[in-house]
Scaffold this motif. Structure first.
Motif, PDB file in Angstrom:
ATOM      1  N   TRP A 216      -3.467 -13.801  29.582  1.00  0.00           N
ATOM      2  CA  TRP A 216      -4.110 -12.617  30.173  1.00  0.00           C
ATOM      3  C   TRP A 216      -4.491 -11.580  29.122  1.00  0.00           C
ATOM      4  CZ3 TRP A 216      -0.867  -8.198  32.584  1.00  0.00           C
ATOM      5  CH2 TRP A 216      -1.702  -7.200  33.080  1.00  0.00           C
ATOM      6  N   HIS A 217      -3.612 -11.292  28.168  1.00  0.00           N
ATOM      7  CA  HIS A 217      -3.796 -10.143  27.286  1.00  0.00           C
ATOM      8  C   HIS A 217      -4.921 -10.321  26.266  1.00  0.00           C
ATOM      9  CE1 HIS A 217      -0.044  -8.943  29.063  1.00  0.00           C
ATOM     10  NE2 HIS A 217       0.553 -10.014  28.584  1.00  0.00           N
ATOM     11  N   ILE A 218      -5.122 -11.534  25.800  1.00  0.00           N
ATOM     12  CA  ILE A 218      -6.028 -11.759  24.668  1.00  0.00           C
ATOM     13  C   ILE A 218      -7.472 -11.426  25.010  1.00  0.00           C
ATOM     14  CG2 ILE A 218      -6.507 -14.198  25.152  1.00  0.00           C
ATOM     15  CD1 ILE A 218      -5.722 -12.688  21.684  1.00  0.00           C
ATOM     16  N   GLU A 219      -7.848 -11.522  26.284  1.00  0.00           N
ATOM     17  CA  GLU A 219      -9.251 -11.335  26.651  1.00  0.00           C
ATOM     18  C   GLU A 219      -9.757  -9.929  26.323  1.00  0.00           C
ATOM     19  OE1 GLU A 219     -10.071 -10.405  31.068  1.00  0.00           O
ATOM     20  OE2 GLU A 219      -8.341 -11.741  31.152  1.00  0.00           O
ATOM     21  N   CYS A 220      -8.935  -8.912  26.619  1.00  0.00           N
ATOM     22  CA  CYS A 220      -9.398  -7.537  26.402  1.00  0.00           C
ATOM     23  C   CYS A 220      -9.576  -7.235  24.916  1.00  0.00           C
ATOM     24  CB  CYS A 220      -8.428  -6.544  27.038  1.00  0.00           C
ATOM     25  SG  CYS A 220      -8.527  -6.504  28.841  1.00  0.00           S
ATOM     26  N   SER A 221      -8.684  -7.761  24.086  1.00  0.00           N
ATOM     27  CA  SER A 221      -8.838  -7.560  22.641  1.00  0.00           C
ATOM     28  C   SER A 221     -10.113  -8.217  22.139  1.00  0.00           C
ATOM     29  CB  SER A 221      -7.626  -8.137  21.899  1.00  0.00           C
ATOM     30  OG  SER A 221      -6.462  -7.383  22.154  1.00  0.00           O
ATOM     31  N   ALA A 222     -10.334  -9.459  22.533  1.00  0.00           N
ATOM     32  CA  ALA A 222     -11.497 -10.200  22.044  1.00  0.00           C
ATOM     33  C   ALA A 222     -12.803  -9.581  22.516  1.00  0.00           C
ATOM     34  CB  ALA A 222     -11.409 -11.654  22.496  1.00  0.00           C
ATOM     35  N   MET A 223     -12.863  -9.191  23.784  1.00  0.00           N
ATOM     36  CA  MET A 223     -14.116  -8.669  24.330  1.00  0.00           C
ATOM     37  C   MET A 223     -14.387  -7.242  23.866  1.00  0.00           C
ATOM     38  SD  MET A 223     -14.378 -10.468  28.114  1.00  0.00           S
ATOM     39  CE  MET A 223     -12.861  -9.820  28.772  1.00  0.00           C
ATOM     40  N   SER A 224     -13.352  -6.422  23.761  1.00  0.00           N
ATOM     41  CA  SER A 224     -13.585  -5.052  23.284  1.00  0.00           C
ATOM     42  C   SER A 224     -14.069  -5.069  21.835  1.00  0.00           C
ATOM     43  CB  SER A 224     -12.315  -4.215  23.414  1.00  0.00           C
ATOM     44  OG  SER A 224     -11.293  -4.673  22.557  1.00  0.00           O
ATOM     45  N   MET A 225     -13.505  -5.966  21.019  1.00  0.00           N
ATOM     46  CA  MET A 225     -13.943  -6.058  19.622  1.00  0.00           C
ATOM     47  C   MET A 225     -15.397  -6.508  19.525  1.00  0.00           C
ATOM     48  SD  MET A 225     -10.729  -7.752  17.616  1.00  0.00           S
ATOM     49  CE  MET A 225      -9.088  -7.049  17.722  1.00  0.00           C
ATOM     50  N   LYS A 226     -15.783  -7.408  20.405  1.00  0.00           N
ATOM     51  CA  LYS A 226     -17.163  -7.903  20.356  1.00  0.00           C
ATOM     52  C   LYS A 226     -18.161  -6.795  20.664  1.00  0.00           C
ATOM     53  CE  LYS A 226     -20.368 -11.343  22.151  1.00  0.00           C
ATOM     54  NZ  LYS A 226     -20.535 -12.628  22.883  1.00  0.00           N
ATOM     55  N   TYR A 227     -17.851  -5.957  21.627  1.00  0.00           N
ATOM     56  CA  TYR A 227     -18.835  -4.977  22.095  1.00  0.00           C
ATOM     57  C   TYR A 227     -18.621  -3.561  21.554  1.00  0.00           C
ATOM     58  CZ  TYR A 227     -20.097  -8.752  25.216  1.00  0.00           C
ATOM     59  OH  TYR A 227     -20.498  -9.977  25.704  1.00  0.00           O
ATOM     60  N   LEU A 228     -17.405  -3.262  21.063  1.00  0.00           N
ATOM     61  CA  LEU A 228     -17.128  -1.903  20.591  1.00  0.00           C
ATOM     62  C   LEU A 228     -16.567  -1.860  19.174  1.00  0.00           C
ATOM     63  CD1 LEU A 228     -15.539  -0.442  23.861  1.00  0.00           C
ATOM     64  CD2 LEU A 228     -17.840  -0.010  22.996  1.00  0.00           C
ATOM     65  N   GLY A 229     -16.416  -3.012  18.540  1.00  0.00           N
ATOM     66  CA  GLY A 229     -15.888  -3.036  17.186  1.00  0.00           C
ATOM     67  C   GLY A 229     -14.370  -3.106  17.160  1.00  0.00           C
ATOM     68  N   HIS A 230     -13.818  -3.143  15.955  1.00  0.00           N
ATOM     69  CA  HIS A 230     -12.371  -3.289  15.810  1.00  0.00           C
ATOM     70  C   HIS A 230     -11.606  -2.110  16.392  1.00  0.00           C
ATOM     71  CE1 HIS A 230     -12.611  -6.350  12.241  1.00  0.00           C
ATOM     72  NE2 HIS A 230     -13.044  -6.841  13.385  1.00  0.00           N
ATOM     73  N   THR A 231     -12.201  -0.921  16.350  1.00  0.00           N
ATOM     74  CA  THR A 231     -11.528   0.274  16.858  1.00  0.00           C
ATOM     75  C   THR A 231     -12.309   0.877  18.021  1.00  0.00           C
ATOM     76  OG1 THR A 231     -10.568   0.793  14.696  1.00  0.00           O
ATOM     77  CG2 THR A 231     -10.675   2.581  16.292  1.00  0.00           C
ATOM     78  N   ILE A 232     -11.653   0.930  19.181  1.00  0.00           N
ATOM     79  CA  ILE A 232     -12.222   1.576  20.361  1.00  0.00           C
ATOM     80  C   ILE A 232     -11.971   3.077  20.231  1.00  0.00           C
ATOM     81  CG2 ILE A 232     -12.130   1.714  22.883  1.00  0.00           C
ATOM     82  CD1 ILE A 232     -10.650  -1.006  22.795  1.00  0.00           C
ATOM     83  N   ASP A 233     -12.872   3.878  20.753  1.00  0.00           N
ATOM     84  CA  ASP A 233     -12.606   5.320  20.784  1.00  0.00           C
ATOM     85  C   ASP A 233     -11.611   5.666  21.888  1.00  0.00           C
ATOM     86  OD1 ASP A 233     -14.318   6.282  18.651  1.00  0.00           O
ATOM     87  OD2 ASP A 233     -15.983   5.650  19.903  1.00  0.00           O
ATOM     88  N   LEU A 234     -11.849   5.141  23.080  1.00  0.00           N
ATOM     89  CA  LEU A 234     -11.015   5.495  24.232  1.00  0.00           C
ATOM     90  C   LEU A 234     -10.751   4.260  25.082  1.00  0.00           C
ATOM     91  CD1 LEU A 234      -9.707   7.646  26.134  1.00  0.00           C
ATOM     92  CD2 LEU A 234     -11.971   7.933  27.166  1.00  0.00           C
ATOM     93  N   HIS A 235      -9.479   3.986  25.351  1.00  0.00           N
ATOM     94  CA  HIS A 235      -9.082   2.862  26.197  1.00  0.00           C
ATOM     95  C   HIS A 235      -8.453   3.419  27.464  1.00  0.00           C
ATOM     96  CE1 HIS A 235      -7.634  -0.949  27.572  1.00  0.00           C
ATOM     97  NE2 HIS A 235      -7.786  -1.577  26.405  1.00  0.00           N
ATOM     98  N   CYS A 236      -8.903   2.943  28.636  1.00  0.00           N
ATOM     99  CA  CYS A 236      -8.454   3.483  29.922  1.00  0.00           C
ATOM    100  C   CYS A 236      -7.786   2.411  30.772  1.00  0.00           C
ATOM    101  CB  CYS A 236      -9.638   4.039  30.708  1.00  0.00           C
ATOM    102  SG  CYS A 236     -10.583   5.312  29.858  1.00  0.00           S
ATOM    103  N   GLY A 237      -6.886   2.862  31.630  1.00  0.00           N
ATOM    104  CA  GLY A 237      -6.246   1.955  32.573  1.00  0.00           C
ATOM    105  C   GLY A 237      -5.201   2.686  33.383  1.00  0.00           C
ATOM    106  N   GLY A 238      -4.662   1.999  34.396  1.00  0.00           N
ATOM    107  CA  GLY A 238      -3.576   2.562  35.171  1.00  0.00           C
ATOM    108  C   GLY A 238      -2.289   2.550  34.364  1.00  0.00           C
ATOM    109  N   VAL A 239      -1.350   3.413  34.737  1.00  0.00           N
ATOM    110  CA  VAL A 239      -0.098   3.507  33.996  1.00  0.00           C
ATOM    111  C   VAL A 239       0.677   2.193  34.041  1.00  0.00           C
ATOM    112  CG1 VAL A 239       1.277   4.376  35.948  1.00  0.00           C
ATOM    113  CG2 VAL A 239       1.895   5.010  33.605  1.00  0.00           C
ATOM    114  N   ASP A 240       0.450   1.382  35.069  1.00  0.00           N
ATOM    115  CA  ASP A 240       1.128   0.094  35.167  1.00  0.00           C
ATOM    116  C   ASP A 240       0.701  -0.878  34.074  1.00  0.00           C
ATOM    117  OD1 ASP A 240      -1.315   0.367  36.740  1.00  0.00           O
ATOM    118  OD2 ASP A 240      -1.050  -1.754  37.225  1.00  0.00           O
TER     119      ASP A 240
END
Length: 472
Positions: A216-240
């Protein structure tokens, strides 16, 4: 450009959101797992994220918004196999449902909305990098796991202690966890790649380690890097999601690149239903349709979900919905009155010329996205503002400011309700109803109001007249 500030979960304090090198401000939001309806708790998070994006845009930020779709995990595979349909056919149905709900709630469409299944290559490449750097290892069945102990900063977002993870007496802590979902206490090393099992059916892909599928976890790292680069400015989500999902994203991303994964983190608190935590056992997990079927419109539901600060638990109640309906009625009435006073063909065409009346409400949004203070400030001004005594040249200023705030709050579609053309038959019923009310024939007046409501219109009575507008 105006500068916003929010509470950064990573640094544990309020920080200004600064743009780097003049590039677009990259925002990544964890999207839904498309196996069923998104529930109200999910949508509280999505609504507050949407407001944050809108406030960024109003403040002058150039934003690139990415929100993923998790379309392969234990639940999507299990449910698609149970129905005897392909994974794509199954998840496409729930994608459409989610998008329809987002549209009804007037949420911004992402600039990019990647699916996990369409980025297998990127996920494999990231796993290979983690193996080569000594952060991941293969098990006998061909699965790949991340070695949590290899990352010294593990826990810096959530504050979880790796020592406690390794020593959980209740569940034999320190064991690897094979599930895509697990409790806070049951994780140490986590799956990056899951070897094919008979229960996966045809849902597997080739890899250097054999057939399988990503964790489950690897997808967000791989896709965010593809579209936003190695460093995201802002990452959002629920506290859970703060632990373990976001903690694991940081660990695998920073171990692979040696760079900061995200500069700012924005988390929304849980939603309570009539004072209780949502759970299947209590039967209080509701979809948007469930509440709409009780007679409340999507905009009323949306207003109720933003009425509490994002960092605080919101107790969602019927009384709260009724209060939200009353507030929206008031706003629509004010918009209608200002449109009449200004003589504007459409309130969407009113130019904005700076903050004169509602600057405090705008400041509340810029300062840690304080939606309840913003809404309270709006109504405080409206309570004190006597439109009739206001110089006529100020009416457009007032209207433009309200419209700007409504856009920032994602309630801008209410202005469309004011501009809607009333059908002749509905207008005739409204006139007949008003005459019945004046003659104290309240039975007929009530019957005609219901017919008008059934036709999709609302009546708001004043002392000497009435206003009619599209149901929201």
């Amino acid at each position: 450009m105006e500068i916003l500030s929010i509470y950064n979960t990573l640094t544990k304090n309020n920080q200004e959101l600064m743009v780097v090198d003049g590039r677009p401000f990259g925002v990544y939001c964890c999207g839904p797992t498309v196996y069923n309806y998104a529930h109200l708790g999910n949508f509280r998070t999505f609504i507050l994220q949407d407001i944050l994006l809108r406030v960024l845009k109003v403040a002058g930020y150039e934003v690139k918004f990415v929100r993923n779709l998790t379309d392969v995990d234990d639940k999507t595979i299990k449910n698609s196999l149970a129905l005897g349909v392909s994974l794509r056919e199954f998840t496409k149905k729930w994608e459409n449902v989610f998008h329809d709900d987002c549209q009804r709630l007037n949420l911004l469409v992402p600039d990019v909305e990647p699916r996990a299944t369409e980025h297998i290559k990127e996920q494999i490449a990231l796993i290979e990098k983690l193996i080569s750097k000594g952060h991941a290892y293969m098990t006998e069945d061909g699965s790949i796991y991340y070695d949590v102990s290899s990352f010294g900063d593990y826990g810096k977002l959530s504050g979880v202690n790796i020592f406690n993870l390794e020593h959980q007496s209740a569940n034999g802590g320190g064991d690897r966890n094979e599930s895509d979902e697990y409790a806070r206490e049951s994780v140490r090393d986590f799956a990056l790649w899951k070897a094919k099992k008979a229960t996966d059916g045809e849902n597997f892909w080739p890899s250097p380690w054999g057939d399988g599928r990503p964790g489950w976890h690897i997808e967000c790292s791989a896709m965010s890097m593809k579209y936003l680069g190695h460093t995201i400015d802002l990452h959002c989500g629920g506290v859970d999601l703060c632990f373990p999902h976001h903690e694991n994203e940081i660990a695998q991303s920073e171990a692979a690149t040696g760079e900061i994964f995200s500069r700012y983190w924005f988390h929304t608190a849980h939603l309570l239903m009539d004072g209780e935590k949502m759970s299947k056992s209590l039967g209080n997990i509701f979809s948007l349709n469930d509440i709409v079927s009780k007679g409340f419109s999507p905009m009323v539901i949306k207003y109720a979900l933003m009425a509490c600060h994002y960092s605080q638990q919101l107790n969602f109640t019927t009384d709260g919905l009724r209060s939200a309906a009353s507030a929206i009625h008031r706003i629509i009435t004010i918009l209608s009155r200002l449109k009449s006073l200004t003589g504007c063909a459409s309130i969407a065409d009113v130019p904005f010329a700076g903050w004169k009346y509602f600057g405090e409400a705008w400041m509340a949004l810029k300062t840690d996205l304080n939606t309840p203070r913003c809404l309270g400030s709006i109504f405080s001004v409206l309570n004190e503002l006597n439109l009739e005594s206001l110089p006529s040249h100020q009416w457009k200023h007032c209207l433009a400011e309200i419209c700007k705030l409504l856009y920032a709050l994602g309630l801008d579609n209410m202005s469309n309700l004011v501009d809607a053309i009333v059908p002749g038959a509905v207008q005739a019923m409204a006139e007949e109803r008003w005459a019945a009310k004046l003659s104290k024939n309240f039975t007929l007046a009530d019957e005609l109001r219901q017919k008008i409501n059934d036709a999709g219109w609302e009546i708001n009575d004043a002392k000497t007249s009435y206003e009619i507008f599209k149901s929201f």
